[in-house]
Design an enzyme around this catalytic site. Structure first.
Site, PDB file in Angstrom:
ATOM      1  N   SER A 145       0.806  -1.234   0.000  1.00 37.21           N
ATOM      2  CA  SER A 145       0.000   0.000   0.000  1.00 37.21           C
ATOM      3  C   SER A 145       0.833   1.274   0.000  1.00 37.21           C
ATOM      4  O   SER A 145       0.311   2.356  -0.260  1.00 37.21           O
ATOM      5  CB  SER A 145      -0.920   0.025   1.219  1.00 37.21           C
ATOM      6  OG  SER A 145      -1.926  -0.921   1.091  1.00 37.21           O
TER       7      SER A 145
ATOM      8  N   LYS B 248       0.595   3.509  -2.966  1.00 36.89           N
ATOM      9  CA  LYS B 248      -0.612   4.261  -3.310  1.00 36.89           C
ATOM     10  C   LYS B 248      -0.399   5.767  -3.500  1.00 36.89           C
ATOM     11  O   LYS B 248      -0.869   6.340  -4.480  1.00 36.89           O
ATOM     12  CB  LYS B 248      -1.711   3.993  -2.270  1.00 36.89           C
ATOM     13  CG  LYS B 248      -2.263   2.558  -2.329  1.00 36.89           C
ATOM     14  CD  LYS B 248      -3.166   2.267  -1.139  1.00 36.89           C
ATOM     15  CE  LYS B 248      -3.746   0.856  -1.186  1.00 36.89           C
ATOM     16  NZ  LYS B 248      -4.530   0.543   0.030  1.00 36.89           N
TER      17      LYS B 248
ATOM     18  N   TYR C 158      -2.524  -2.865 -10.612  1.00 40.50           N
ATOM     19  CA  TYR C 158      -2.549  -2.655  -9.156  1.00 40.50           C
ATOM     20  C   TYR C 158      -1.723  -3.714  -8.424  1.00 40.50           C
ATOM     21  O   TYR C 158      -0.909  -3.403  -7.546  1.00 40.50           O
ATOM     22  CB  TYR C 158      -3.993  -2.659  -8.656  1.00 40.50           C
ATOM     23  CG  TYR C 158      -4.091  -2.503  -7.157  1.00 40.50           C
ATOM     24  CD1 TYR C 158      -3.677  -1.319  -6.546  1.00 40.50           C
ATOM     25  CD2 TYR C 158      -4.572  -3.529  -6.355  1.00 40.50           C
ATOM     26  CE1 TYR C 158      -3.745  -1.169  -5.170  1.00 40.50           C
ATOM     27  CE2 TYR C 158      -4.638  -3.384  -4.985  1.00 40.50           C
ATOM     28  CZ  TYR C 158      -4.224  -2.215  -4.388  1.00 40.50           C
ATOM     29  OH  TYR C 158      -4.277  -2.068  -3.034  1.00 40.50           O
TER      30      TYR C 158
ATOM     31  N   TYR D  44      -4.728   4.039   7.729  1.00 42.90           N
ATOM     32  CA  TYR D  44      -5.906   3.235   8.022  1.00 42.90           C
ATOM     33  C   TYR D  44      -6.721   3.865   9.150  1.00 42.90           C
ATOM     34  O   TYR D  44      -6.862   5.083   9.207  1.00 42.90           O
ATOM     35  CB  TYR D  44      -5.508   1.784   8.338  1.00 42.90           C
ATOM     36  CG  TYR D  44      -4.645   1.162   7.261  1.00 42.90           C
ATOM     37  CD1 TYR D  44      -5.017   1.249   5.922  1.00 42.90           C
ATOM     38  CD2 TYR D  44      -3.474   0.499   7.569  1.00 42.90           C
ATOM     39  CE1 TYR D  44      -4.236   0.683   4.919  1.00 42.90           C
ATOM     40  CE2 TYR D  44      -2.691  -0.074   6.572  1.00 42.90           C
ATOM     41  CZ  TYR D  44      -3.085   0.035   5.248  1.00 42.90           C
ATOM     42  OH  TYR D  44      -2.313  -0.510   4.278  1.00 42.90           O
TER      43      TYR D  44
ATOM     44  N   VAL E 259       1.259  -3.490   4.304  1.00 42.73           N
ATOM     45  CA  VAL E 259       1.200  -4.752   5.067  1.00 42.73           C
ATOM     46  C   VAL E 259       2.531  -5.499   5.088  1.00 42.73           C
ATOM     47  O   VAL E 259       2.715  -6.414   5.878  1.00 42.73           O
ATOM     48  CB  VAL E 259       0.139  -5.733   4.522  1.00 42.73           C
ATOM     49  CG1 VAL E 259      -1.245  -5.292   4.922  1.00 42.73           C
ATOM     50  CG2 VAL E 259       0.264  -5.901   3.023  1.00 42.73           C
TER      51      VAL E 259
END
Lengths: 604, 604
Positions: free
Chosen positions: B65, B68, B190, B242, B260
């Site tokens: 992530s 992103k 992705y 998050y 992660v």
């Protein structure tokens, strides 16, 4: 007079938004519905206390939810972050301001900008009964405004009578043990807090107080401790604009808070408070015009808090070494030669502007390199501010220096660098200005203690002014211009600006400093004089008065020659006088060249 | 060598956190479970390209992530904010990163940091087929890292095989018409994007590229346009961590992103990129050690983005007037007298450091006051940066000046103030340095155009050096030292540093400048000379070489006297020579005094 671009932009934005008439005046409290729907004001307060405003900036209305960040600040100030955190969280919610949702995991409302959180915060004001609590609340918020705020009793009663939903929230919190006071007391404070009367200028000043690190820019009073500023501003940024918070953070990027009375205030940290007011609200509950006005100003001047910052590489203004920088202290030719040989071992780093953590890191990298080679002087006289984290960095560095028995010389107020970290001070030697800093660093390079004196001495015949004379000319001079022996302990003032200039003084041993007195300030050191050097010689060309102060820096011995005698000698022996004047011109010319080089270096 | 406090703090934090062993390695992708649970690295990259790291900083893992924000930046760069906004919002959600919730009102995912939004962003990479899209994606992210990143094929396959939930999200978006590419293509990009291999140093450099306004500090390459930085940093700040985003914004206050695989990267705008990695995650999915390490560093050095900023009042370094600041151009005594009379009408404002919008407002307030009284010089040579909004403010001001036919003189690179706003330039007269700026402002006060020359002229007998001679002495000098007439057009070099000094030159009309040549740079102006003044006179005392360059600034006439003849004259007429040397000493001494005063002013 040319107007400020800030005022020009505010005026332009204000008049453009006059055409914006969408939205509806809030009606959920009957008193609010009475507001003039066309009212519009726009204000900016700077952290140095200028307030610019346009439109109905003196029209008063109730502060409503815009009170929330200030009440939260007051709670942080009184109880500290840890305690306050047990009562209210800091997580944004995607929900409306009056949603009845609580953070069950932590048994607290989500954040202090939603009603539940604000009621929990209002419960934290000091006092067991209504009036004391009201006073505490009014005092706290008034400090931000810089004037005593009053409560609109009609609005307060209206809020108290119709605030069933807030009452429900309070009892729900009581039920979960979340409330620090009786619900009725907490709600009383909360409703009164929302009913404080402010105008748009007040809101701008309140925001400016947050922008100025908690100190009200009009009164100078500290409204909230500096350390709590990031806490308050963060919840404003993430939760201050209801459901619009994400978009607001993205587009405007300023901590802000809106209220149903039609106001919005925003904070540009370190710079401004901005406020706008116009009663018509959009569907989310934010004033249409106020949001548009602040957004337009932020866009115009790129006030977004996460806008790309200019690189602060320039905090290191110049890096010089001993070739460019010399103290004004007199040094023996032998000492000058030794300093010149190791000129590259003396590093002067001139800092200026505001020092961020990254800038401090960069500077300390250079300092460490410099220390590996020799002596380092950090000139901080042009530093305008040091970020808290950069302060810590200098403090850490100072402590490490002290442990290793090393030391950096600071020219200027050293504690601007490392704050009140007293244990760091041992790693820094403080000097009042660049000259004494240079002198100290030079002394260390020379390996002499600052108090030791140079042992050089000169005879009268060796004095620079007389060194061109033939032995016969000198002998004649000694006979016709009898030299009066001079002895002066350190600290003696040998001449003062404006005094009659009737002697030429030649130094045999010791050091003098030449100073220009400054009215109401410290005298400015011009240069040093040592053995073989002279002062007062301009009297030979008719100067009637001393042009500076001359003070013995050490014990001094020498000779004093009467100007009248010298002139008579010159008239009798013009060839000898030619040699004296020639030596003088050479000396002055040398000094002028050195001094011009210094000026060029300094202007760079 | 003393170590950097930054490295010392990183080392301390790193070793303290070695004892922290809580959390669980992510297992939802089988490949991730293979990570060494004890791995730990910590890195900082500065915007000037220094990278400090500790621990397993070279161990590679997939970016997950943390890709992103960079993919989002690439989309903004390619398509612009407006188009990207139609595809993905910027509202934080209180939900988990893999929640299947979409912003139904706007028909888009809530923000680009949740999986749905990131898939929508991945769909925006350029290309109709897999490989081209992959290349576009790898190129975009590699520019941030400063090296070509590779895809971990095993992780990619694992992601592609097990990413059912992401597939569901993609199809749900397809169903609502939210996806710009075929779901399979978008997911392919992705999953590959998430499978890029990086180490902790890479992550720090990628973050530092955002900190540096989009320019990679190692390669100098622009990875994203500066204007998009606030957009990227805002979604990182509000949505990057998050469910922990609110608390993170509150406690750490830095735009950040976790993944992660155990990495977290954070941006200190204008200063650093920070990254940490350790595979064990907390319940929310953030690395326990990485979060703790970055939080500790932020706390230690107060890196919170909303921390109280030092007041930037000091951007105005000094305000001086014509009493302290004079150009080095020669002026006639009459012109000097006129300038002295209106010295207070010439205002010099020295700026330094970084200019914020508030600082610009403050400075322009002073400029407007100064213009009301006379001439204003803004010395920007020490300015290290100007915020985008402050640039706009100066541009606005310049335009208004131009409209009113007014003008401020800028010493230094004027466009540092107003950027590329060419229509603003008419309100500012640019001068290369303070000296030419002062000259221009003085000319305006005197009411002469910069090109006009002073009409003063002097005869040889009136020359300062010879003015003490009796008429008989002068007549004898004119006979024994025949003056050679001199005529030089503007621009002629009359003397050069190091040339033999065999003449004394006396000026009748016109102006000269004395310059010190600088190896590899521009010559430094020392002073100006005009009618009645002299150069080369030090040769009388035996100087064999010119000590500076002398250049005719205007057409010049005068006289040249041979040094040998003058010396012979002095030997025959020592009393006359005394008067010449006396005049010289007075002149030098006057200059020395003025120059010393300037030094004192400049050192302040």
């Amino acid at each position: 007079m040319v107007s400020s671009p800030l005022i020009a932009a505010m005026t332009e934005i204000f008049s453009k938004l006059g055409a914006e008439t969408s939205g509806e005046v809030a009606t959920y409290i009957p008193e609010l519905a009475k507001a003039d729907p066309d009212g519009f004001a726009f204000a900016v307060a700077t952290v140095d206390g200028q307030v610019f405003s346009i439109g109905d900036a003196g029209t008063r209305f109730t502060i409503q939810s815009m009170s929330k960040p200030f009440a939260y600040a007051a709670a942080l100030d009184r109880l500290g972050r840890e305690t306050v955190m047990t009562r209210v969280g800091v997580e944004p919610t995607g929900d409306a301001f009056n949603a009845i949702i609580l953070d069950e995991d932590h048994n607290r409302p989500f954040n202090p900008m939603v009603n539940a959180g604000a009621i929990a915060v209002a419960a934290l004001f000091d006092g067991e009964e209504r009036d004391a609590r009201t006073r505490a609340m009014v005092d706290a918020l008034s400090r931000f405004a810089g004037r005593t705020l009053e409560i609109d009793e009609a609005v307060f009663r209206s809020e108290a009578e119709t605030g069933h939903r807030n009452r429900a929230i309070a009892y729900l919190m009581l039920n979960s043990g979340m409330l620090a006071a009786e619900p009725d007391l907490a709600l009383d404070t909360y409703f009164r807090q929302c009913s404080l009367l402010v105008d748009t200028r007040d809101l701008a000043v309140m925001a400016a107080t947050l922008a100025a690190g908690g100190r009200n820019p009009l009164t100078g009073e500290v409204a909230v401790w500096r350390a709590h500023i990031p806490d308050v501003l963060t919840v404003m940024l993430t939760c201050g604009m209801y459901d619009y918070a994400g978009q607001w953070a993205y587009e405007v990027g300023l901590p802000a808070k809106s209220g149903v009375s039609g106001g919005v205030l925003a904070v540009v940290p370190g710079q401004f408070g901005i406020a706008a007011w116009s009663p018509k609200l959009d569907a989310i509950g934010n004033s249409v015009r106020a949001v548009a006005a602040i957004r337009a100003l932020s866009e115009r001047f790129r006030l977004h808090g996460l806008a790309a910052r200019p690189d602060d590489a320039g905090v290191l203004r110049r890096s010089l070494d001993g070739r460019a920088m010399r103290s004004r202290r007199w040094r023996s030719p032998e000492a000058v030669a030794r300093l010149e040989m190791q000129a590259e071992r003396l590093i002067v780093l001139e800092l200026h502007g505001e020092i961020s953590v990254a800038a401090a890191e960069r500077v300390l990298r250079r300092v460490a390199e410099g220390l590996a080679a020799g002596e380092v002087v950090l000139d901080v006289q042009r530093v305008t501010g040091v970020e808290a984290g950069a302060e810590r960095m200098f403090a850490d560095f100072g402590r490490e220096l002290a442990l290793g028995g090393q030391c950096v010389t600071i020219a200027g107020p050293g504690n601007i660098l490392f704050g009140d970290a007293e244990d760091a001070a041992a790693g820094f030697a403080m000097a009042a200005g660049i000259d004494s800093a240079l002198e100290r660093a030079e002394n260390r390079l020379l390996g002499t203690s600052p108090t030791s004196r140079d042992d050089e001495s000169r005879t009268l015949a060796d004095a620079r002014l007389l060194s061109g004379l033939t032995p016969e000319e000198f002998e004649r001079l000694a006979g016709e211009v009898p030299p009066a022996p001079l002895e002066a302990p350190a600290g003696t003032r040998l001449a003062a600006l404006g005094e009659p200039a009737d002697t030429v003084v030649i130094i045999g041993t010791g050091r003098l400093k030449v100073l220009l007195p400054v009215e109401g300030g410290e005298a400015v050191p011009l240069n040093g004089l040592g053995p073989g050097e002279t002062f007062g010689e301009m009297a030979l060309m008719g100067a009637a008065q001393r042009s500076a102060d001359v003070v013995a820096e050490t014990d001094v011995t020498g000779w004093s020659l009467r100007v009248d005698d010298l002139r008579a000698y010159g008239a009798r022996h013009p060839m000898a006088m030619n040699r004296i004047l020639g030596a003088l011109a050479v000396d002055l010319s040398d000094r002028l060249r050195r001094v011009n080089a210094t000026i060029s270096a300094l202007r760079r």
